[in-house]
Motif scaffolding. Structure first.
Motif, PDB file in Angstrom:
ATOM      1  N   LEU A 127       0.831  -1.205   0.000  1.00 50.27           N
ATOM      2  CA  LEU A 127       0.000   0.000   0.000  1.00 50.27           C
ATOM      3  C   LEU A 127       0.869   1.260   0.000  1.00 50.27           C
ATOM      4  CD1 LEU A 127      -2.928  -0.997   2.391  1.00 50.27           C
ATOM      5  CD2 LEU A 127      -3.033  -0.641  -0.090  1.00 50.27           C
ATOM      6  N   ARG A 128       2.008   1.219   0.684  1.00 50.89           N
ATOM      7  CA  ARG A 128       2.931   2.358   0.624  1.00 50.89           C
ATOM      8  C   ARG A 128       3.429   2.562  -0.803  1.00 50.89           C
ATOM      9  NH1 ARG A 128       4.798   0.380   5.720  1.00 50.89           N
ATOM     10  NH2 ARG A 128       6.480  -0.770   4.694  1.00 50.89           N
ATOM     11  N   LEU A 129       3.723   1.432  -1.486  1.00 51.90           N
ATOM     12  CA  LEU A 129       4.139   1.512  -2.884  1.00 51.90           C
ATOM     13  C   LEU A 129       3.035   2.132  -3.737  1.00 51.90           C
ATOM     14  CD1 LEU A 129       6.060   0.794  -5.237  1.00 51.90           C
ATOM     15  CD2 LEU A 129       4.968  -1.472  -5.284  1.00 51.90           C
ATOM     16  N   LYS A 130       1.803   1.696  -3.528  1.00 51.30           N
ATOM     17  CA  LYS A 130       0.656   2.231  -4.261  1.00 51.30           C
ATOM     18  C   LYS A 130       0.533   3.744  -4.051  1.00 51.30           C
ATOM     19  CE  LYS A 130      -3.722   2.466  -5.840  1.00 51.30           C
ATOM     20  NZ  LYS A 130      -4.054   2.487  -7.272  1.00 51.30           N
ATOM     21  N   TYR A 131       0.633   4.187  -2.802  1.00 52.41           N
ATOM     22  CA  TYR A 131       0.493   5.609  -2.504  1.00 52.41           C
ATOM     23  C   TYR A 131       1.628   6.411  -3.140  1.00 52.41           C
ATOM     24  CZ  TYR A 131      -2.859   3.920   0.943  1.00 52.41           C
ATOM     25  OH  TYR A 131      -3.910   3.296   1.560  1.00 52.41           O
ATOM     26  N   SER A 132       2.824   5.847  -3.127  1.00 50.05           N
ATOM     27  CA  SER A 132       3.969   6.542  -3.716  1.00 50.05           C
ATOM     28  C   SER A 132       3.770   6.745  -5.217  1.00 50.05           C
ATOM     29  CB  SER A 132       5.249   5.739  -3.460  1.00 50.05           C
ATOM     30  OG  SER A 132       6.352   6.314  -4.118  1.00 50.05           O
ATOM     31  N   ILE A 133       3.319   5.713  -5.902  1.00 48.15           N
ATOM     32  CA  ILE A 133       3.080   5.811  -7.341  1.00 48.15           C
ATOM     33  C   ILE A 133       1.931   6.763  -7.634  1.00 48.15           C
ATOM     34  CG2 ILE A 133       2.290   4.513  -9.367  1.00 48.15           C
ATOM     35  CD1 ILE A 133       3.955   2.170  -8.337  1.00 48.15           C
ATOM     36  N   ASP A 134       0.861   6.686  -6.841  1.00 46.10           N
ATOM     37  CA  ASP A 134      -0.275   7.591  -7.034  1.00 46.10           C
ATOM     38  C   ASP A 134       0.138   9.049  -6.838  1.00 46.10           C
ATOM     39  OD1 ASP A 134      -1.893   5.481  -7.602  1.00 46.10           O
ATOM     40  OD2 ASP A 134      -2.933   5.454  -5.670  1.00 46.10           O
ATOM     41  N   GLN A 135       1.001   9.299  -5.843  1.00 45.67           N
ATOM     42  CA  GLN A 135       1.459  10.658  -5.602  1.00 45.67           C
ATOM     43  C   GLN A 135       2.276  11.168  -6.783  1.00 45.67           C
ATOM     44  OE1 GLN A 135       3.490  10.402  -1.860  1.00 45.67           O
ATOM     45  NE2 GLN A 135       1.644  10.664  -0.643  1.00 45.67           N
ATOM     46  N   ARG A 136       3.091  10.291  -7.360  1.00 49.48           N
ATOM     47  CA  ARG A 136       3.868  10.696  -8.530  1.00 49.48           C
ATOM     48  C   ARG A 136       2.952  11.026  -9.698  1.00 49.48           C
ATOM     49  NH1 ARG A 136       8.024   6.720 -11.568  1.00 49.48           N
ATOM     50  NH2 ARG A 136       6.052   5.850 -12.275  1.00 49.48           N
ATOM     51  N   GLU A 137       1.911  10.181  -9.880  1.00 50.36           N
ATOM     52  CA  GLU A 137       0.944  10.444 -10.950  1.00 50.36           C
ATOM     53  C   GLU A 137       0.280  11.805 -10.740  1.00 50.36           C
ATOM     54  OE1 GLU A 137      -0.049   8.419 -13.545  1.00 50.36           O
ATOM     55  OE2 GLU A 137       1.566   7.022 -13.111  1.00 50.36           O
ATOM     56  N   ASN A 138      -0.149  12.059  -9.513  1.00 49.79           N
ATOM     57  CA  ASN A 138      -0.813  13.327  -9.218  1.00 49.79           C
ATOM     58  C   ASN A 138       0.129  14.510  -9.408  1.00 49.79           C
ATOM     59  OD1 ASN A 138      -3.251  12.089  -8.567  1.00 49.79           O
ATOM     60  ND2 ASN A 138      -2.697  11.851  -6.406  1.00 49.79           N
ATOM     61  N   PHE A 139       1.393  14.307  -9.024  1.00 52.11           N
ATOM     62  CA  PHE A 139       2.375  15.373  -9.178  1.00 52.11           C
ATOM     63  C   PHE A 139       2.561  15.741 -10.643  1.00 52.11           C
ATOM     64  CE2 PHE A 139       6.848  16.403 -10.109  1.00 52.11           C
ATOM     65  CZ  PHE A 139       6.936  17.625  -9.452  1.00 52.11           C
ATOM     66  N   VAL A 140       2.686  14.728 -11.501  1.00 55.76           N
ATOM     67  CA  VAL A 140       2.882  15.005 -12.923  1.00 55.76           C
ATOM     68  C   VAL A 140       1.655  15.682 -13.514  1.00 55.76           C
ATOM     69  CG1 VAL A 140       3.214  13.937 -15.190  1.00 55.76           C
ATOM     70  CG2 VAL A 140       4.551  13.154 -13.238  1.00 55.76           C
ATOM     71  N   ARG A 141       0.463  15.215 -13.121  1.00 54.81           N
ATOM     72  CA  ARG A 141      -0.753  15.846 -13.626  1.00 54.81           C
ATOM     73  C   ARG A 141      -0.835  17.316 -13.193  1.00 54.81           C
ATOM     74  NH1 ARG A 141      -3.195  10.638 -13.032  1.00 54.81           N
ATOM     75  NH2 ARG A 141      -3.582  11.009 -10.821  1.00 54.81           N
TER      76      ARG A 141
END
Length: 363
Positions: A127-141
């Motif tokens: 879940l930490r991995l999931k949140y990290s990837i989601d945060q990166r996605e949100n950052f790029v958007r």
């Protein structure tokens, strides 16, 4: 099966197993941690639930009838419409291949009989991995939207001021405006490149392969960049093989590669020339008819040995003061690899560089 609607107030985990007792144990262990756990009994029901309501994590038994955990994993990873979902495969001793599971797209394994605290720890980790990837996605958007919009608006306003729409500008003001516009363009270019790199790295980039004339593409890019070379007193020349004209690839993306490589060559060359060559090339198998090589040569400042080792890595800037943000060459590498090709560099300090792109003519 009816799909279970999931409120997004808690972490939503989907557990898949054909043995009810196993599902009960998983549910008991994870609900203690405050997770919202949905249980399904086979792979088909799991895929239906995931399609309608993507979970934050999937716990998936490997040994199931009709559709095993490997196949479910492959189908999840093949669905480009889904967000990234971590997959934890649950296996019995000596019955499952870790290699096969990882190759299918799983992120982690746990073997039966598992300890409750180990299961909980692995779930927390994924879940930490999931949140990290989601945060990166949100950052790029956010980066591409929230920053591009004001930059584009500012660029348009600056051009209006420069044209005298709001009154005649003094020569000093015009020069200052031109510098600001140039800096804005550099920022927009960097944002666009970052977005393209991101799309390649997360597998969201789809290439459009067509047959096209390679020589015409090179001539088009050279014609566009010739004024830049002439402004520096450089000769920009071509030497194109007649029998290496046709190629299959994404014309727009390969144009981006050529523009970047030739533009860099002009940027880092103060005297002499920049030359673009194309010819049929041989690979390790010794064949010469299946590959085309595109070389961009210059007589510029060259690249230090330490910089050559990392020049295609993301955000790796060279030690020379002219080097940029470290994204352009990384994007070139991503595009070339997307065409099943290679890119390499040869260089000596103060004696110039040769960037070579090799692409298969057909694949």
């Amino acid at each position: 099966m009816s799909v279970v609607p999931i409120p997004k107030t808690t972490n939503y985990i989907l557990a898949v197993d054909d043995i009810p007792d196993n599902l009960f144990l998983i549910k008991l262990a994870l609900e203690q941690e405050g997770y919202n756990v949905v249980l399904v009994g086979d792979g088909s029901m799991a895929l239906e639930q995931i399609e309608k309501s993507p979970p934050d994590l999937v716990l998936l038994d490997v040994m199931m009838p009709k559709m095993d955990g490997y196949e479910v994993t492959r189908r999840i990873r093949a669905n480009s419409n889904l967000p990234y979902i971590p997959i934890l495969l649950i296996t019995a001793h000596e019955q499952s291949s870790v290699v096969q599971g990882l190759d299918s797209g799983a992120d982690e394994f746990i073997r039966k009989p598992f300890q409750i605290d180990e299961l909980q720890a692995r779930v927390r980790s994924l879940l930490r991995l999931k949140y990290s990837i989601d945060q990166r996605e949100n950052f790029v958007r956010c980066l591409t939207h929230d920053l591009r919009t004001p930059l584009v608006a500012a660029d348009r306003m600056l051009h209006l001021i420069l044209r005298g729409v709001f009154g005649e500008a003094s020569p000093e003001l015009k020069k200052a405006l031109e510098n600001i516009i140039s800096n804005n363009q550099n920022l927009l270019e960097m944002l666009n490149t970052l977005l393209e790199v991101h799309h390649y790295e997360v597998g969201e980039k789809t290439l459009s392969f067509i047959n096209f004339n390679l020589a015409e593409l090179i001539e088009e890019v050279v014609a566009q960049l010739t004024p830049l070379a002439e402004a520096k007193g450089l000769e920009l020349r071509m030497n194109l093989a007649v029998d290496a004209r046709e190629i299959r690839g994404d014309r727009l993306e390969l144009r981006r590669v050529l523009t970047n490589l030739i533009g860099n060559a002009i940027k880092f060359t103060d005297t002499g020339f920049v030359e673009v060559r194309s010819n049929l090339s041989s690979q390790a198998d010794g064949k010469t008819s299946d590959w085309v090589a595109i070389e961009v040569r210059d007589t510029g400042i060259g690249i230090a040995p330490d910089d050559r080792q990392t020049i295609f890595e993301r955000f790796r800037q060279g030690t020379h003061k002219r080097f940029g943000h470290g994204l352009g060459l990384h994007l070139c590498q991503q595009i070339v690899q997307g065409h099943h090709g290679t890119i390499e560099v040869q260089s000596e300090l103060d004696r110039g560089s040769i960037f070579t792109v090799r692409l298969p003519l057909n694949f």
